[in-house]
Structure formats: structure tokens, C-alpha cells
Design a protein around this motif. Structure first.
Motif, PDB file in Angstrom:
ATOM      1  N   GLU A  32       3.902  23.704   9.229  1.00 47.61           N
ATOM      2  CA  GLU A  32       3.839  22.686  10.282  1.00 47.61           C
ATOM      3  C   GLU A  32       3.563  21.301   9.691  1.00 47.61           C
ATOM      4  OE1 GLU A  32       1.055  21.481  14.031  1.00 47.61           O
ATOM      5  OE2 GLU A  32       1.413  23.621  13.688  1.00 47.61           O
ATOM      6  N   GLY A  33       2.612  21.223   8.782  1.00 45.49           N
ATOM      7  CA  GLY A  33       2.282  19.946   8.152  1.00 45.49           C
ATOM      8  C   GLY A  33       3.434  19.403   7.341  1.00 45.49           C
ATOM      9  N   ALA A  34       4.085  20.274   6.568  1.00 50.60           N
ATOM     10  CA  ALA A  34       5.212  19.844   5.737  1.00 50.60           C
ATOM     11  C   ALA A  34       6.374  19.363   6.591  1.00 50.60           C
ATOM     12  CB  ALA A  34       5.663  20.982   4.824  1.00 50.60           C
ATOM     13  N   GLY A  35       6.530  19.930   7.775  1.00 53.81           N
ATOM     14  CA  GLY A  35       7.609  19.533   8.673  1.00 53.81           C
ATOM     15  C   GLY A  35       7.445  18.130   9.220  1.00 53.81           C
ATOM     16  N   ARG A  36       6.251  17.564   9.096  1.00 53.31           N
ATOM     17  CA  ARG A  36       5.982  16.213   9.586  1.00 53.31           C
ATOM     18  C   ARG A  36       6.090  15.157   8.491  1.00 53.31           C
ATOM     19  NH1 ARG A  36       0.450  17.312  10.997  1.00 53.31           N
ATOM     20  NH2 ARG A  36       0.248  15.068  11.095  1.00 53.31           N
ATOM     21  N   VAL A  37       6.434  15.572   7.276  1.00 52.04           N
ATOM     22  CA  VAL A  37       6.480  14.668   6.123  1.00 52.04           C
ATOM     23  C   VAL A  37       7.928  14.494   5.681  1.00 52.04           C
ATOM     24  CG1 VAL A  37       5.797  14.420   3.705  1.00 52.04           C
ATOM     25  CG2 VAL A  37       4.176  15.339   5.371  1.00 52.04           C
ATOM     26  N   ARG A  38       8.298  13.261   5.371  1.00 48.48           N
ATOM     27  CA  ARG A  38       9.639  13.002   4.846  1.00 48.48           C
ATOM     28  C   ARG A  38       9.574  13.110   3.327  1.00 48.48           C
ATOM     29  NH1 ARG A  38      13.205   7.564   5.702  1.00 48.48           N
ATOM     30  NH2 ARG A  38      11.382   6.648   4.703  1.00 48.48           N
ATOM     31  N   ALA A  39      10.329  14.040   2.765  1.00 51.68           N
ATOM     32  CA  ALA A  39      10.355  14.270   1.315  1.00 51.68           C
ATOM     33  C   ALA A  39      11.455  13.432   0.686  1.00 51.68           C
ATOM     34  CB  ALA A  39      10.591  15.748   1.027  1.00 51.68           C
ATOM     35  N   LEU A  40      11.069  12.640  -0.332  1.00 58.08           N
ATOM     36  CA  LEU A  40      12.029  11.775  -1.010  1.00 58.08           C
ATOM     37  C   LEU A  40      11.985  12.045  -2.507  1.00 58.08           C
ATOM     38  CD1 LEU A  40      11.068   8.478   0.846  1.00 58.08           C
ATOM     39  CD2 LEU A  40      13.028   9.950   1.328  1.00 58.08           C
ATOM     40  N   MET A  59      14.830  16.902   4.104  1.00 57.41           N
ATOM     41  CA  MET A  59      14.080  16.376   5.214  1.00 57.41           C
ATOM     42  C   MET A  59      14.340  14.886   5.306  1.00 57.41           C
ATOM     43  SD  MET A  59      10.370  18.038   4.813  1.00 57.41           S
ATOM     44  CE  MET A  59      10.226  19.701   4.320  1.00 57.41           C
ATOM     45  N   ASP A  60      15.076  14.498   6.267  1.00 57.11           N
ATOM     46  CA  ASP A  60      15.371  13.084   6.417  1.00 57.11           C
ATOM     47  C   ASP A  60      14.867  12.640   7.775  1.00 57.11           C
ATOM     48  OD1 ASP A  60      16.276  10.730   5.441  1.00 57.11           O
ATOM     49  OD2 ASP A  60      18.363  11.054   6.020  1.00 57.11           O
ATOM     50  N   LYS A  61      13.558  12.609   7.932  1.00 55.41           N
ATOM     51  CA  LYS A  61      12.941  12.259   9.197  1.00 55.41           C
ATOM     52  C   LYS A  61      12.809  10.756   9.313  1.00 55.41           C
ATOM     53  CE  LYS A  61      10.442  16.523   8.890  1.00 55.41           C
ATOM     54  NZ  LYS A  61      11.436  16.993   7.983  1.00 55.41           N
ATOM     55  N   ASP A  62      12.968  10.263  10.532  1.00 56.19           N
ATOM     56  CA  ASP A  62      12.721   8.855  10.787  1.00 56.19           C
ATOM     57  C   ASP A  62      11.236   8.613  10.821  1.00 56.19           C
ATOM     58  OD1 ASP A  62      14.771   7.115  10.914  1.00 56.19           O
ATOM     59  OD2 ASP A  62      15.162   7.360  13.052  1.00 56.19           O
ATOM     60  N   VAL A  63      10.792   7.611  10.115  1.00 56.13           N
ATOM     61  CA  VAL A  63       9.384   7.255  10.133  1.00 56.13           C
ATOM     62  C   VAL A  63       9.269   5.957  10.913  1.00 56.13           C
ATOM     63  CG1 VAL A  63       7.368   6.699   8.757  1.00 56.13           C
ATOM     64  CG2 VAL A  63       8.990   8.383   7.916  1.00 56.13           C
ATOM     65  N   SER A  64       8.771   6.061  12.155  1.00 57.11           N
ATOM     66  CA  SER A  64       8.583   4.856  12.950  1.00 57.11           C
ATOM     67  C   SER A  64       7.095   4.552  13.003  1.00 57.11           C
ATOM     68  CB  SER A  64       9.158   5.052  14.348  1.00 57.11           C
ATOM     69  OG  SER A  64       8.553   6.152  14.965  1.00 57.11           O
ATOM     70  N   GLY A  65       6.775   3.314  13.205  1.00 57.59           N
ATOM     71  CA  GLY A  65       5.378   2.910  13.208  1.00 57.59           C
ATOM     72  C   GLY A  65       4.870   2.781  11.786  1.00 57.59           C
ATOM     73  N   PRO A  66       3.554   2.809  11.628  1.00 60.39           N
ATOM     74  CA  PRO A  66       2.989   2.660  10.288  1.00 60.39           C
ATOM     75  C   PRO A  66       3.482   3.764   9.355  1.00 60.39           C
ATOM     76  CG  PRO A  66       1.266   2.574  11.961  1.00 60.39           C
ATOM     77  CD  PRO A  66       2.532   2.989  12.641  1.00 60.39           C
ATOM     78  N   VAL A 102       4.531   9.904   7.068  1.00 61.16           N
ATOM     79  CA  VAL A 102       4.281  10.009   5.630  1.00 61.16           C
ATOM     80  C   VAL A 102       5.600  10.194   4.894  1.00 61.16           C
ATOM     81  CG1 VAL A 102       3.182  11.373   3.802  1.00 61.16           C
ATOM     82  CG2 VAL A 102       1.997  11.022   5.983  1.00 61.16           C
ATOM     83  N   ASP A 103       5.768   9.382   3.850  1.00 61.76           N
ATOM     84  CA  ASP A 103       6.860   9.565   2.895  1.00 61.76           C
ATOM     85  C   ASP A 103       6.253  10.142   1.627  1.00 61.76           C
ATOM     86  OD1 ASP A 103       8.764   8.473   4.563  1.00 61.76           O
ATOM     87  OD2 ASP A 103       8.823   6.526   3.562  1.00 61.76           O
ATOM     88  N   ALA A 104       6.593  11.382   1.292  1.00 62.56           N
ATOM     89  CA  ALA A 104       6.151  12.000   0.043  1.00 62.56           C
ATOM     90  C   ALA A 104       7.233  11.736  -0.994  1.00 62.56           C
ATOM     91  CB  ALA A 104       5.935  13.494   0.225  1.00 62.56           C
ATOM     92  N   VAL A 105       6.874  10.983  -2.035  1.00 65.86           N
ATOM     93  CA  VAL A 105       7.857  10.508  -3.008  1.00 65.86           C
ATOM     94  C   VAL A 105       7.627  11.191  -4.350  1.00 65.86           C
ATOM     95  CG1 VAL A 105       8.761   8.486  -4.202  1.00 65.86           C
ATOM     96  CG2 VAL A 105       7.952   8.275  -1.835  1.00 65.86           C
ATOM     97  N   ALA A 106       8.681  11.817  -4.855  1.00 65.43           N
ATOM     98  CA  ALA A 106       8.671  12.387  -6.209  1.00 65.43           C
ATOM     99  C   ALA A 106       9.746  11.663  -7.004  1.00 65.43           C
ATOM    100  CB  ALA A 106       8.951  13.885  -6.166  1.00 65.43           C
ATOM    101  N   ALA A 107       9.406  11.254  -8.209  1.00 63.13           N
ATOM    102  CA  ALA A 107      10.353  10.515  -9.048  1.00 63.13           C
ATOM    103  C   ALA A 107      10.779  11.364 -10.240  1.00 63.13           C
ATOM    104  CB  ALA A 107       9.710   9.217  -9.545  1.00 63.13           C
ATOM    105  N   TRP A 108      12.010  11.170 -10.664  1.00 59.75           N
ATOM    106  CA  TRP A 108      12.485  11.845 -11.880  1.00 59.75           C
ATOM    107  C   TRP A 108      13.302  10.857 -12.700  1.00 59.75           C
ATOM    108  CZ3 TRP A 108      17.788  12.626 -12.798  1.00 59.75           C
ATOM    109  CH2 TRP A 108      18.630  12.406 -11.708  1.00 59.75           C
TER     110      TRP A 108
END
Length: 147
Positions: free
Chosen positions: A81-89, A1-8, A38-44
Motif C-alpha cells: 500500500e505504501g509503495a503504491g503511493r510513491v512515484r519510482a524514478l 509507476m508513473d503517478k501524478d504528484v500534485s501539491g507539495p 513522494v518521488d523515490a529517485v534512484a540514479a545509475w
């Protein structure tokens, strides 16, 4: 998911824990209120990355499987639907460092009160505590929801 996050932009740390699921839901609701993304960030990290005794390569880690698990976690927590609106990183590095870098310029960073390795009696997990002390934006710490 590489969505553009514009605005806040709202950054949320996810690690599979009940606290991070609650933080993810909170971040999405807040982003809706402010018209942001929303950027959902998981680190490894690689095993032994910061220590001397462990091997330098974690042979059990598969980045593609981790990406699939992150996508699945978002879908299970937010619905399709909700997950489709979040950018997963999925980002390699120390979780605190990764979240602080991701939160640079964000409206807020949201973390759970305890990660997967947290002690039940501790008030805050080490990641949430470090992020709260060092972030350059407002920090929201979310406790897991009661069952």
C-alpha cells in the motif's frame, strides 16, 4: 509507476542501503503530514562515464531489472500500500546531479546519511554531503534505524 504528484512534493534518494530505507520511510511520513506526494529517485551511471580508464558501457546493467528491483525495494520497505503511493524514478546520471535536478521545486529532499559505498566512520556520505550543500530546497539527512 508513473503517478501524478500534485501539491507539495518530497524527493527521496534510494540506493538499497539501510540509510536510504530509513530516508524513504521518513519522506513518506513527512509527505503525509503536508498532504504531498513522494518521488523515490534512484540514479545509475555507465561505468567510465566520468573517467578515462573504464569502458563506456556497463554490460552488467539492465535497466528493466533495475526498475523491478526499485519497485521491489519500495514494496519491501513500505509495504504494498505504501509503495503504491510513491512515484519510482530510475534516472541515468551522477547521483548528486540527479537528486539536485529532481529536488528543484520540491518541498524537501531526503537522503540517507550513508549510501551503499559509505565508510562506517564517516559522518556523512559524499552524496548526502553534496546534496546538503547545493540543494535549493530544505534537505533532511536520515541515519539508519537501530536494529
Amino acid at each position: 509507476m508513473d503517478k501524478d504528484v500534485s501539491g507539495p512534493r518530497v524527493v527521496v534518494g534510494v540506493d538499497g542501503s539501510p540509510s536510504s530505507h530509513a530516508a524513504l520511510r521518513w519522506a513518506v511520513r513527512y509527505a503525509d503530514l503536508i498532504g504531498g506526494g513522494v518521488d523515490a529517485v534512484a540514479a545509475w551511471e555507465l561505468a567510465g562515464m566520468y573517467g578515462w580508464s573504464a569502458p563506456a558501457v556497463d554490460t552488467d546493467f539492465d535497466e528493466e531489472i533495475a526498475r523491478q528491483q526499485l519497485t521491489q525495494e519500495l514494496t519491501e520497505t513500505l509495504g504494498a500500500e505504501g509503495a503504491g503511493r510513491v512515484r519510482a524514478l530510475l534516472v541515468r546520471g551522477n547521483p548528486v546531479d540527479v537528486l539536485l535536478r529532481a529536488a528543484d521545486g520540491a518541498e524537501a529532499v531526503v537522503v540517507g546519511s550513508h549510501g551503499r559505498g559509505g565508510f562506517a566512520r564517516a559522518l556523512l556520505g559524499s552524496v548526502s554531503q553534496h546534496v546538503a550543500h547545493h540543494a535549493t530546497c530544505p534537505v533532511v539527512i536520515v541515519r539508519p534505524e537501530e536494529s
